[in-house]
Design an enzyme around this catalytic site. Structure first.
Site, PDB file in Angstrom:
ATOM      1  N   SER A 261       0.834  -1.200   0.000  1.00  0.00           N
ATOM      2  CA  SER A 261       0.000   0.000   0.000  1.00  0.00           C
ATOM      3  C   SER A 261       0.867   1.248   0.000  1.00  0.00           C
ATOM      4  O   SER A 261       2.083   1.182   0.224  1.00  0.00           O
ATOM      5  CB  SER A 261      -0.883   0.004   1.248  1.00  0.00           C
ATOM      6  OG  SER A 261      -0.069   0.266   2.384  1.00  0.00           O
ATOM      7  N   LYS A 262       0.179   2.353  -0.240  1.00  0.00           N
ATOM      8  CA  LYS A 262       0.840   3.648  -0.215  1.00  0.00           C
ATOM      9  C   LYS A 262       1.545   3.846   1.130  1.00  0.00           C
ATOM     10  O   LYS A 262       2.638   4.367   1.207  1.00  0.00           O
ATOM     11  CB  LYS A 262      -0.260   4.699  -0.399  1.00  0.00           C
ATOM     12  CG  LYS A 262       0.204   6.051  -0.797  1.00  0.00           C
ATOM     13  CD  LYS A 262      -0.984   6.895  -1.155  1.00  0.00           C
ATOM     14  CE  LYS A 262      -1.467   7.651   0.056  1.00  0.00           C
ATOM     15  NZ  LYS A 262      -2.520   8.627  -0.245  1.00  0.00           N
ATOM     16  N   ARG A 263       0.874   3.408   2.195  1.00  0.00           N
ATOM     17  CA  ARG A 263       1.429   3.564   3.542  1.00  0.00           C
ATOM     18  C   ARG A 263       2.724   2.767   3.736  1.00  0.00           C
ATOM     19  O   ARG A 263       3.627   3.201   4.411  1.00  0.00           O
ATOM     20  CB  ARG A 263       0.391   3.179   4.598  1.00  0.00           C
ATOM     21  CG  ARG A 263      -0.201   4.416   5.274  1.00  0.00           C
ATOM     22  CD  ARG A 263      -1.352   4.069   6.171  1.00  0.00           C
ATOM     23  NE  ARG A 263      -2.539   3.733   5.385  1.00  0.00           N
ATOM     24  CZ  ARG A 263      -3.206   2.586   5.474  1.00  0.00           C
ATOM     25  NH1 ARG A 263      -2.816   1.665   6.311  1.00  0.00           N
ATOM     26  NH2 ARG A 263      -4.275   2.390   4.719  1.00  0.00           N
TER      27      ARG A 263
END
Ligand code: GLU
Length: 505
Positions: A261-263
């Site tokens: 994910s982006k995170r």
């Protein structure tokens, strides 16, 4: 029977930046289309106005452009099945939703948002479907006259698909093989919203049909939607024209636990998006591979290898080679772990393989931004050639080549000063005389340097590192005699003299 022309589509919703998984979907669509001399269509799925983000469509277009992937049909270039933006196709969809209602495969639902919220609170894991729809306000339960009156009065309503009870939906996925879903598990998805816009589920099926899509490649996260789409193809009487499905494996976190994910990118310090994405609402900037200094060729190459290989050990592929070698049989079912170190390796390999002429513009920009003035393009090309194999990302060109354009601002004194002797000063003074004589090539210069060291009773190794630090400032860079030759004899002499002063101060 004549083969149908291959037509594939990338159908992003313009809701933000493009995750690298999205670009891999673009790539696999494109490779398949080009391999089969087909068309690659870009369709913008922007029917969900609540998720629409300004600038996201332009970002997608820019991203494809950066990657060197040109759609054959798109909102920009148009095509036989235009428009390619779903919001511009709004009037097309209602007819199909109404047809489904007339056939009994869909129904009108009048439940308000508040009513549904209340239900969600009341029933744990509530879903509008086989188990609950009989107790809700829809045309399946209301007397016909009441439904007609509600419609006549313009009561807000949606159209939902009616999932069959106790049934199984089977289909064959080109990557995953046989897949099946129990209908009782799937909710009655909204097909047409109260604002008259179709949802993704209706629009994707109608458009894949009208645009004659033959193969649909998309991320595995869309697999749960596939049974709804398959039913729609069937109910609308189009099953014979249904595209073949290919749900691409997920790109996983480096540890293999879950989708990247982006995170994860923010947490582990690497980009997850293709290019920088700035969210005007939150002010958040999500970094991209492009801005970090990846070459698009490397980016595509590394994406292809996340889930595909050609059956050999080959890892470096040009786009043309990928087109030639691509086959769906070699896409793996399992998710592919993302490894940033490996991603950088691809980029370094691509920088090495790219000629100086092609790298020139980007390197020039990087150096210029750091205040380096380049007067001689031919010289820049030579510099790129000698340092490129030391660069992993494009900005490395600054550190690796700045000293070719300006004298070192400082020296790694710790590496030379403590061991400096008069004999070394003497050696370099004599070496200046060699440099002042008739120029020789790098190889011969090295031989003379070594012979001189021997003559002066020094080990070549003891003067080699100081020589490098004199020219470069630190312990890095290509072969030191190549550096000297490229700088030229007179500049080399100036740097030796200046450094001796610093080393003996
Ligand atoms: N609009 C969907 C998305 O945002 C497309 C999924 C599909 O390809 O069917 O990814």
């Amino acid at each position: 029977m004549s083969e149908k022309k291959v037509r594939v589509r990338f159908a992003p919703s313009p809701t933000g930046g493009l995750h690298l998984g999205g670009v891999r979907t673009v790539l696999f669509n494109y490779l398949f289309a080009k391999k089969h001399k087909g068309n690659f269509v870009l369709r913008i799925e922007d029917t969900d106005q609540t998720r629409y983000v300004d600038g996201a469509e332009q970002y997608i277009l820019d991203c494809l452009k950066w990657c060197g992937i040109t759609p054959d049909e798109s909102p920009v270039v148009g095509g036989q099945y235009a428009p390619y933006r779903q919001s511009e196709r709004k009037p097309i969809y209602r007819e199909y939703a109404e047809k489904l209602v007339a056939q009994g495969h869909a129904y009108y639902a009048f439940d308000s948002a508040e009513e549904l919220d209340a239900k969600r609170k009341e029933v744990p894991n509530f879903q509008y479907g086989v188990a609950t729809r009989n107790g809700l306000r829809n045309s399946l339960n209301l007397p016909l006259q009441e439904t007609e009156k509600l419609l006549h009065d313009g009561t807000p309503h949606v159209i939902r698909i009616k999932m069959p009870e106790d049934d199984t939906i089977n289909f064959n996925d080109m990557i995953r093989g046989h897949v099946s879903f129990e209908t009782n598990q799937i909710d009655d998805k909204v097909l047409l919203k109260a604002d008259g816009m179709p949802t993704y589920h209706l629009a994707v099926v109608v458009d894949d049909y009208l645009m004659k899509i033959t193969h649909a490649f998309r991320g595995e996260e869309w697999l749960p939607s596939a049974p709804v789409h398959i039913l729609l193809w069937e109910y609308l009487g189009w099953k014979a024209d249904m595209p073949q499905w290919a749900h691409l494996p997920l790109i996983l976190k480096p540890d293999g636990h879950g989708k990247l994910s982006k995170r994860d990118g923010a947490r582990l310090g690497f980009p997850v998006y293709a290019m920088n994405w700035f969210d005007a609402k939150t002010g958040e900037l999500t970094p991209g591979f492009r801005e970090l200094g990846f070459l698009p060729e490397a980016f595509l190459n590394l994406l292809a290898m996340l889930g595909w290989n050609d059956g050999t050990d080959q890892e470096i592929f040009t786009l043309d080679e990928m087109i030639e070698k691509f086959s769906i049989d070699r896409i793996s079912k399992a998710g592919a772990k993302f490894d940033f170190e490996k991603a950088k390796w691809y980029n370094a390999e691509w920088i090495k393989r790219t000629d100086a002429e092609t790298l020139k513009v980007k390197v020039w920009e990087i150096l210029k931004a750091k205040g380096i003035v380049i007067k001689d393009e031919a010289y820049l090309l030579k510099v790129i050639d000698v340092v490129k194999e030391r660069c992993v990302v494009l900005p490395d060109f600054y550190q690796q080549s700045a000293y070719f354009f300006q004298q070192p601002a400082e020296y790694d004194l710790n590496a030379v000063k403590p061991k400096w002797t008069d004999a070394k000063t003497d050696f370099f003074t004599a070496f200046i005389s060699i440099l002042s004589a008739e120029p020789v090539d790098a190889h011969e210069l090295e031989a003379k340097f070594k012979a001189l060291a021997e003559e002066k009773g020094l080990k070549a190794g003891d003067v080699m590192l100081p020589f490098r630090i004199m020219l470069v400032g630190g312990k890095f860079g290509p072969h030191v005699f190549d550096i000297a030759k490229l700088l030229g004899e007179s500049e080399t002499i100036i740097r030796i003299e200046k450094a001796i002063e610093a080393f003996t101060a």
